[in-house]
Motif scaffolding. Structure first.
Motif, PDB file in Angstrom:
ATOM      1  N   ARG A 156       0.929  -1.201  -0.082  1.00  0.00           N
ATOM      2  CA  ARG A 156      -0.015   0.115   0.167  1.00  0.00           C
ATOM      3  C   ARG A 156       0.932   1.336   0.030  1.00  0.00           C
ATOM      4  NH1 ARG A 156      -3.717   0.078   5.088  1.00  0.00           N
ATOM      5  NH2 ARG A 156      -3.170   2.179   4.740  1.00  0.00           N
ATOM      6  N   PHE A 157       0.382   2.075  -0.654  1.00  0.00           N
ATOM      7  CA  PHE A 157       1.424   3.545  -0.808  1.00  0.00           C
ATOM      8  C   PHE A 157       0.579   4.714  -0.246  1.00  0.00           C
ATOM      9  CE2 PHE A 157       2.330   0.557  -4.293  1.00  0.00           C
ATOM     10  CZ  PHE A 157       3.704   0.334  -3.950  1.00  0.00           C
ATOM     11  N   SER A 158       1.283   5.567   0.391  1.00  0.00           N
ATOM     12  CA  SER A 158       0.596   6.713   1.009  1.00  0.00           C
ATOM     13  C   SER A 158       1.528   7.647   0.968  1.00  0.00           C
ATOM     14  CB  SER A 158      -0.026   6.410   2.537  1.00  0.00           C
ATOM     15  OG  SER A 158       1.064   6.080   3.181  1.00  0.00           O
ATOM     16  N   ARG A 159       0.973   8.685   1.500  1.00  0.00           N
ATOM     17  CA  ARG A 159       1.939  10.172   1.364  1.00  0.00           C
ATOM     18  C   ARG A 159       2.921  10.007   2.838  1.00  0.00           C
ATOM     19  NH1 ARG A 159      -2.349  13.951  -0.446  1.00  0.00           N
ATOM     20  NH2 ARG A 159      -2.255  13.362  -2.875  1.00  0.00           N
ATOM     21  N   SER A 160       4.193  10.495   2.541  1.00  0.00           N
ATOM     22  CA  SER A 160       5.164  10.185   3.703  1.00  0.00           C
ATOM     23  C   SER A 160       5.546  11.642   4.197  1.00  0.00           C
ATOM     24  CB  SER A 160       6.263   9.710   3.168  1.00  0.00           C
ATOM     25  OG  SER A 160       7.301   9.536   3.992  1.00  0.00           O
ATOM     26  N   ASP A 204       3.217   9.708  -3.483  1.00  0.00           N
ATOM     27  CA  ASP A 204       2.835   8.656  -2.574  1.00  0.00           C
ATOM     28  C   ASP A 204       4.075   7.660  -2.281  1.00  0.00           C
ATOM     29  OD1 ASP A 204       0.332   9.512  -1.999  1.00  0.00           O
ATOM     30  OD2 ASP A 204      -0.663   7.952  -3.404  1.00  0.00           O
ATOM     31  N   ARG A 250       5.486   6.587   0.706  1.00  0.00           N
ATOM     32  CA  ARG A 250       5.567   5.857   1.872  1.00  0.00           C
ATOM     33  C   ARG A 250       5.096   4.338   1.370  1.00  0.00           C
ATOM     34  NH1 ARG A 250       2.033   4.362   6.293  1.00  0.00           N
ATOM     35  NH2 ARG A 250       3.345   4.213   8.127  1.00  0.00           N
ATOM     36  N   GLU A 255       3.660   0.296   2.760  1.00  0.00           N
ATOM     37  CA  GLU A 255       3.297  -0.490   3.692  1.00  0.00           C
ATOM     38  C   GLU A 255       3.421  -1.933   3.100  1.00  0.00           C
ATOM     39  OE1 GLU A 255      -0.212  -0.049   6.082  1.00  0.00           O
ATOM     40  OE2 GLU A 255       0.452   2.023   6.754  1.00  0.00           O
ATOM     41  N   SER A 309       9.559   4.730   4.883  1.00  0.00           N
ATOM     42  CA  SER A 309       9.482   6.106   4.541  1.00  0.00           C
ATOM     43  C   SER A 309      10.480   6.759   4.699  1.00  0.00           C
ATOM     44  CB  SER A 309       8.048   6.765   5.058  1.00  0.00           C
ATOM     45  OG  SER A 309       8.369   6.763   6.520  1.00  0.00           O
ATOM     46  N   GLN A 313       9.625   6.120  -3.985  1.00  0.00           N
ATOM     47  CA  GLN A 313       8.681   4.829  -3.661  1.00  0.00           C
ATOM     48  C   GLN A 313       9.423   3.887  -3.960  1.00  0.00           C
ATOM     49  OE1 GLN A 313       5.217   3.418  -6.225  1.00  0.00           O
ATOM     50  NE2 GLN A 313       4.149   4.862  -4.739  1.00  0.00           N
TER      51      GLN A 313
END
Length: 138
Positions: free
Chosen positions: A17-21, A33, A35, A37, A74, A79
């Motif tokens: 899963r990718f998200s903002r760091s 994106d 970060r 997981e 992160s 990425q």
């Protein structure tokens, strides 16, 4: 992904899963994106032999949520580098958790010489303390 020499975890068993760091990144930190997981279902994995799976689940019990190990990365700005860092961390954790337990310690007794040295040291320390003159020696 190779974990030690015992087993290989196929990429199909990993989910990302990718998200903002947070952290460095300048203006791009709010839009990228980066970060990662990385999740791996240890309890349901078919790539890990049964005996090793039981050992890993037991050792990582506190880190597993419903048998799933999740690692977040992160620390890098890209990425791709965070994906590599998360996979490396997963490999290290699984290798350590699947390693055989250390051999049992054979109980030993202190040698005669070490006992004598210990007692001589205690005697010297006692003499030092006795030699300190105090007001309350009456």
């Amino acid at each position: 992904m190779v974990v030690g020499s015992r087993f290989v975890v196929p990429g199909a068993e990993l989910s990302e899963r990718f998200s903002r760091s947070s952290g460095p990144g300048g203006q791009g930190v709010n839009t990228t994106d980066s970060r990662v997981e990385l999740s791996f279902d240890v309890a349901a994995s078919t790539s890990i032999p049964e005996n090793l799976r039981a050992r890993i689940v037991e050792r990582l019990g506190g880190r597993l949520v419903d048998g799933v190990l999740t690692i977040a990365a992160s620390e890098h700005r890209s990425q791709l580098m965070n994906r590599e860092a998360a996979r490396e961390r997963l490999a290290v954790i699984l290798t350590e958790a699947s390693s055989p337990p250390p051999p049992k310690r054979r109980p030993t007794k202190p040698s005669r010489g070490s006992k004598e040295r210990r007692l001589a040291s205690k005697k010297r320390r006692s003499d030092v303390k006795k030699g300190r003159g105090g007001r309350y020696d009456d």
